[in-house]
Design a protein around this motif. Structure first.
Motif, PDB file in Angstrom:
ATOM      1  N   LYS A 186       0.828  -1.209   0.000  1.00 42.23           N
ATOM      2  CA  LYS A 186       0.000   0.000   0.000  1.00 42.23           C
ATOM      3  C   LYS A 186       0.862   1.258   0.000  1.00 42.23           C
ATOM      4  O   LYS A 186       0.555   2.235  -0.695  1.00 42.23           O
ATOM      5  CB  LYS A 186      -0.933  -0.006   1.218  1.00 42.23           C
ATOM      6  CG  LYS A 186      -2.033  -1.054   1.124  1.00 42.23           C
ATOM      7  CD  LYS A 186      -2.882  -1.092   2.390  1.00 42.23           C
ATOM      8  CE  LYS A 186      -3.938  -2.179   2.292  1.00 42.23           C
ATOM      9  NZ  LYS A 186      -4.744  -2.295   3.538  1.00 42.23           N
ATOM     10  N   HIS A 193       1.542   6.615  -6.968  1.00 34.98           N
ATOM     11  CA  HIS A 193       0.422   7.402  -7.491  1.00 34.98           C
ATOM     12  C   HIS A 193       0.551   8.874  -7.112  1.00 34.98           C
ATOM     13  O   HIS A 193       0.216   9.762  -7.924  1.00 34.98           O
ATOM     14  CB  HIS A 193      -0.895   6.820  -6.982  1.00 34.98           C
ATOM     15  CG  HIS A 193      -1.201   5.466  -7.541  1.00 34.98           C
ATOM     16  ND1 HIS A 193      -2.005   4.549  -6.897  1.00 34.98           N
ATOM     17  CD2 HIS A 193      -0.793   4.856  -8.691  1.00 34.98           C
ATOM     18  CE1 HIS A 193      -2.097   3.452  -7.626  1.00 34.98           C
ATOM     19  NE2 HIS A 193      -1.355   3.612  -8.717  1.00 34.98           N
ATOM     20  N   ILE A 213      -4.271  -6.511  -5.245  1.00 35.24           N
ATOM     21  CA  ILE A 213      -5.564  -5.891  -5.547  1.00 35.24           C
ATOM     22  C   ILE A 213      -5.924  -4.892  -4.454  1.00 35.24           C
ATOM     23  O   ILE A 213      -6.317  -3.747  -4.738  1.00 35.24           O
ATOM     24  CB  ILE A 213      -6.651  -6.971  -5.674  1.00 35.24           C
ATOM     25  CG1 ILE A 213      -6.384  -7.881  -6.876  1.00 35.24           C
ATOM     26  CG2 ILE A 213      -8.034  -6.322  -5.806  1.00 35.24           C
ATOM     27  CD1 ILE A 213      -7.255  -9.136  -6.905  1.00 35.24           C
ATOM     28  N   GLY A 216      -4.144  -1.545  -4.505  1.00 34.01           N
ATOM     29  CA  GLY A 216      -4.471  -0.598  -5.568  1.00 34.01           C
ATOM     30  C   GLY A 216      -3.444  -0.522  -6.673  1.00 34.01           C
ATOM     31  O   GLY A 216      -3.251   0.547  -7.270  1.00 34.01           O
ATOM     32  N   ASP A 218      -1.793  -1.011 -10.401  1.00 33.30           N
ATOM     33  CA  ASP A 218      -2.352  -0.798 -11.734  1.00 33.30           C
ATOM     34  C   ASP A 218      -2.201  -2.021 -12.628  1.00 33.30           C
ATOM     35  O   ASP A 218      -2.989  -2.217 -13.555  1.00 33.30           O
ATOM     36  CB  ASP A 218      -1.653   0.393 -12.401  1.00 33.30           C
ATOM     37  CG  ASP A 218      -1.767   1.647 -11.569  1.00 33.30           C
ATOM     38  OD1 ASP A 218      -2.875   2.219 -11.517  1.00 33.30           O
ATOM     39  OD2 ASP A 218      -0.761   2.049 -10.947  1.00 33.30           O
ATOM     40  N   ALA A 233     -12.610  -9.324  -8.831  1.00 34.82           N
ATOM     41  CA  ALA A 233     -12.114  -8.094  -8.207  1.00 34.82           C
ATOM     42  C   ALA A 233     -11.207  -7.325  -9.163  1.00 34.82           C
ATOM     43  O   ALA A 233     -11.265  -6.087  -9.235  1.00 34.82           O
ATOM     44  CB  ALA A 233     -11.374  -8.429  -6.918  1.00 34.82           C
ATOM     45  N   ILE A 234     -10.376  -8.044  -9.894  1.00 38.62           N
ATOM     46  CA  ILE A 234      -9.501  -7.401 -10.888  1.00 38.62           C
ATOM     47  C   ILE A 234     -10.333  -6.721 -11.961  1.00 38.62           C
ATOM     48  O   ILE A 234     -10.064  -5.575 -12.352  1.00 38.62           O
ATOM     49  CB  ILE A 234      -8.552  -8.458 -11.506  1.00 38.62           C
ATOM     50  CG1 ILE A 234      -7.518  -8.906 -10.477  1.00 38.62           C
ATOM     51  CG2 ILE A 234      -7.867  -7.915 -12.753  1.00 38.62           C
ATOM     52  CD1 ILE A 234      -6.726 -10.131 -10.906  1.00 38.62           C
ATOM     53  N   GLU A 236     -13.461  -5.680 -11.727  1.00 33.84           N
ATOM     54  CA  GLU A 236     -14.204  -4.560 -11.149  1.00 33.84           C
ATOM     55  C   GLU A 236     -13.341  -3.309 -11.045  1.00 33.84           C
ATOM     56  O   GLU A 236     -13.815  -2.193 -11.279  1.00 33.84           O
ATOM     57  CB  GLU A 236     -14.719  -4.957  -9.773  1.00 33.84           C
ATOM     58  CG  GLU A 236     -15.522  -3.866  -9.078  1.00 33.84           C
ATOM     59  CD  GLU A 236     -15.993  -4.302  -7.698  1.00 33.84           C
ATOM     60  OE1 GLU A 236     -16.296  -3.422  -6.868  1.00 33.84           O
ATOM     61  OE2 GLU A 236     -16.050  -5.524  -7.455  1.00 33.84           O
ATOM     62  N   ARG A 237     -12.058  -3.487 -10.751  1.00 37.67           N
ATOM     63  CA  ARG A 237     -11.150  -2.349 -10.571  1.00 37.67           C
ATOM     64  C   ARG A 237     -10.435  -1.949 -11.854  1.00 37.67           C
ATOM     65  O   ARG A 237      -9.703  -0.958 -11.873  1.00 37.67           O
ATOM     66  CB  ARG A 237     -10.124  -2.681  -9.478  1.00 37.67           C
ATOM     67  CG  ARG A 237     -10.730  -2.776  -8.088  1.00 37.67           C
ATOM     68  CD  ARG A 237      -9.822  -3.526  -7.131  1.00 37.67           C
ATOM     69  NE  ARG A 237     -10.308  -3.524  -5.759  1.00 37.67           N
ATOM     70  CZ  ARG A 237     -11.278  -4.313  -5.308  1.00 37.67           C
ATOM     71  NH1 ARG A 237     -11.874  -5.166  -6.129  1.00 37.67           N
ATOM     72  NH2 ARG A 237     -11.659  -4.250  -4.060  1.00 37.67           N
ATOM     73  N   GLY A 238     -10.606  -2.708 -12.922  1.00 38.30           N
ATOM     74  CA  GLY A 238      -9.963  -2.372 -14.191  1.00 38.30           C
ATOM     75  C   GLY A 238      -8.457  -2.525 -14.174  1.00 38.30           C
ATOM     76  O   GLY A 238      -7.741  -1.816 -14.890  1.00 38.30           O
ATOM     77  N   ILE A 239      -7.957  -3.462 -13.369  1.00 39.44           N
ATOM     78  CA  ILE A 239      -6.510  -3.682 -13.276  1.00 39.44           C
ATOM     79  C   ILE A 239      -6.031  -4.431 -14.511  1.00 39.44           C
ATOM     80  O   ILE A 239      -6.659  -5.398 -14.954  1.00 39.44           O
ATOM     81  CB  ILE A 239      -6.176  -4.486 -12.001  1.00 39.44           C
ATOM     82  CG1 ILE A 239      -6.617  -3.714 -10.751  1.00 39.44           C
ATOM     83  CG2 ILE A 239      -4.690  -4.823 -11.931  1.00 39.44           C
ATOM     84  CD1 ILE A 239      -6.536  -4.522  -9.469  1.00 39.44           C
TER      85      ILE A 239
END
Length: 412
Positions: A186, A193, A213, A216, A218, A233-234, A236-239
């Protein structure tokens, strides 16, 4: 990808427009330039992690990286995104290419690998002393992690590489073991970022994937033990996911030719990783996860220059349709590199990063690895591999106001 129509009326071609070179590509296929999404440009036929850092001198690696970068163009790759830069060579290459001192693709430079000495319960300060900081950063505290991320970005990195899990070929942690703690991930992601950079995580084991995931990131590299919950989950987050099929497949099938013993190969769990990758690839496609092509090229069993073989394996072994795989290498790769609105498709107003092939890769993807299959590569409308001479029908060149010839190329 666009197959040129031989019936297209000539009146639609800008034959009389000033500053335009007209090429007759009848019977050829024009596709977008590809982006190699996971690139160790300075790996040079290495056999293990130690050789990555210590087999060659930095000057030797620099020359090899420059050659690899130029060769990418001839193979239809007009861009690459770094995935761990030995001694910061990605950043140096980017500057040299931007200054016109070297010929190479568009480069999204990666940081040096940001590594830890081992899983949290096996951190060893002695390991850190053995790795020169200029080659690879070892950060065993959160404070060092934040400092190193910021330093790499200040030196030109646009994407940062971390490790949420180990790898069966690593000396400091297996694929199922965690390397970074959730908090360290994290901190690294937040720092990247805050400084305007992306972050990518080497994540093979499921717990490492879950931590990446949650942190956060990318990009998740490999994702080999992902389960369905993680994939949702990937999505949903657009990773972005850069899967790994070619490298473990080649190590398992050809490793003995490169000095790896059968006993060593049996200690790896790569067969299980390959099996789960084959399982999850169609699911990722169905979920709309942005997949990008690119594997660990630069090992002895995956030498630089064999990039198209990865694409073939996705089609022939994983059963993914060739047009889908080509999208991973073109449109999705351009998005990862931050050029989703400017490149990755053959479209008016976009960068003329184009590849002309003698055959249609959407029908037979092996065209891209066939000798002579790629006949011409343009970068921003400028030929960088192959020749335009066989395709010229005429040239309309007009002087600019200062008297110099107008640049060639119908699009930028």
């Amino acid at each position: 990808m666009r197959r040129l129509n031989p019936c297209c009326p000539r009146r639609l071609a800008p034959l009389n427009a000033p500053g335009i070179d007209v090429l007759d590509l009848d019977g050829r296929t024009v596709m977008p330039g590809m982006t190699l999404g996971h690139t160790h440009i300075a790996y040079l036929n290495v056999l293990d992690g130690r050789e990555v850092l210590f087999k060659y001198s930095v000057p030797d690696l620099t020359l090899a990286a420059a050659r690899n970068a130029e060769n990418l163009l001839a193979l239809g790759y007009t861009a690459f995104v770094g995935a761990g830069s030995v001694s910061g060579l990605d950043m140096a290459l980017r500057r040299a290419v931007d200054r016109g001192e070297l010929r190479g693709p568009r480069i999204t430079p990666c940081s040096r690998d940001l590594m830890v000495s081992g899983p949290p319960e096996r951190r060893n300060p002695e390991v850190k002393k053995r790795i020169p900081t200029d080659l690879m950063r070892l950060a065993d505290t959160p404070e060092e992690m934040a400092e190193y991320v910021a330093t790499e970005i200040a030196q030109g990195a646009e994407i940062v590489k971390v490790f949420s899990s180990g790898d069966d070929t690593f000396p400091n942690g297996r694929s199922h073991e965690l390397l970074f703690t959730p908090e360290e991930l994290k901190i690294a992601a937040r720092t990247a970022h805050e400084h305007g950079a992306l972050i990518r995580a080497h994540s093979r084991g499921l717990d490492g994937i879950r931590n990446a995931i949650a942190a956060g990131v990318d990009v998740i590299d490999h994702a080999t033990y992902a389960d369905d919950e993680a994939l949702h989950a990937i999505a949903e987050r657009g990773i972005f996911v850069v899967p790994s099929l070619y490298q473990p497949h080649m190590l398992l099938t050809t490793g003995t030719q490169h000095g790896k013993t059968t006993e060593y190969l049996e200690t790896l769990e790569f067969e299980a990783e390959v099996a789960n990758t084959l399982r999850i690839l169609p699911i990722m496609v169905e979920l709309g996860i942005p997949i990008v092509a690119g594997d660990d090229f630069g090992f002895a069993w995956t030498p630089h220059g064999t990039y198209a073989k990865e694409l073939e394996l996705y089609v022939e072994t994983a059963g993914i349709p060739a047009p889908t795989v080509l999208t991973w290498a073109s449109a999705n790769g351009a998005r990862l590199a931050g050029r989703g609105d400017d490149a990755g498709t053959v479209q008016a107003g976009r960068l003329a990063d184009l590849v002309v092939t003698n055959g249609d890769p959407a029908q037979d993807i092996s065209v891209l690895s066939r000798p002579g299959g790629i006949e011409l590569v343009l970068l921003g409308g400028t030929p960088v591999a192959g020749s335009t001479e066989p395709f010229r029908t005429g040239t309309q060149r007009h002087a600019q106001p200062d008297g110099t010839p107008a640049p060639a190329g119908a699009v930028r």
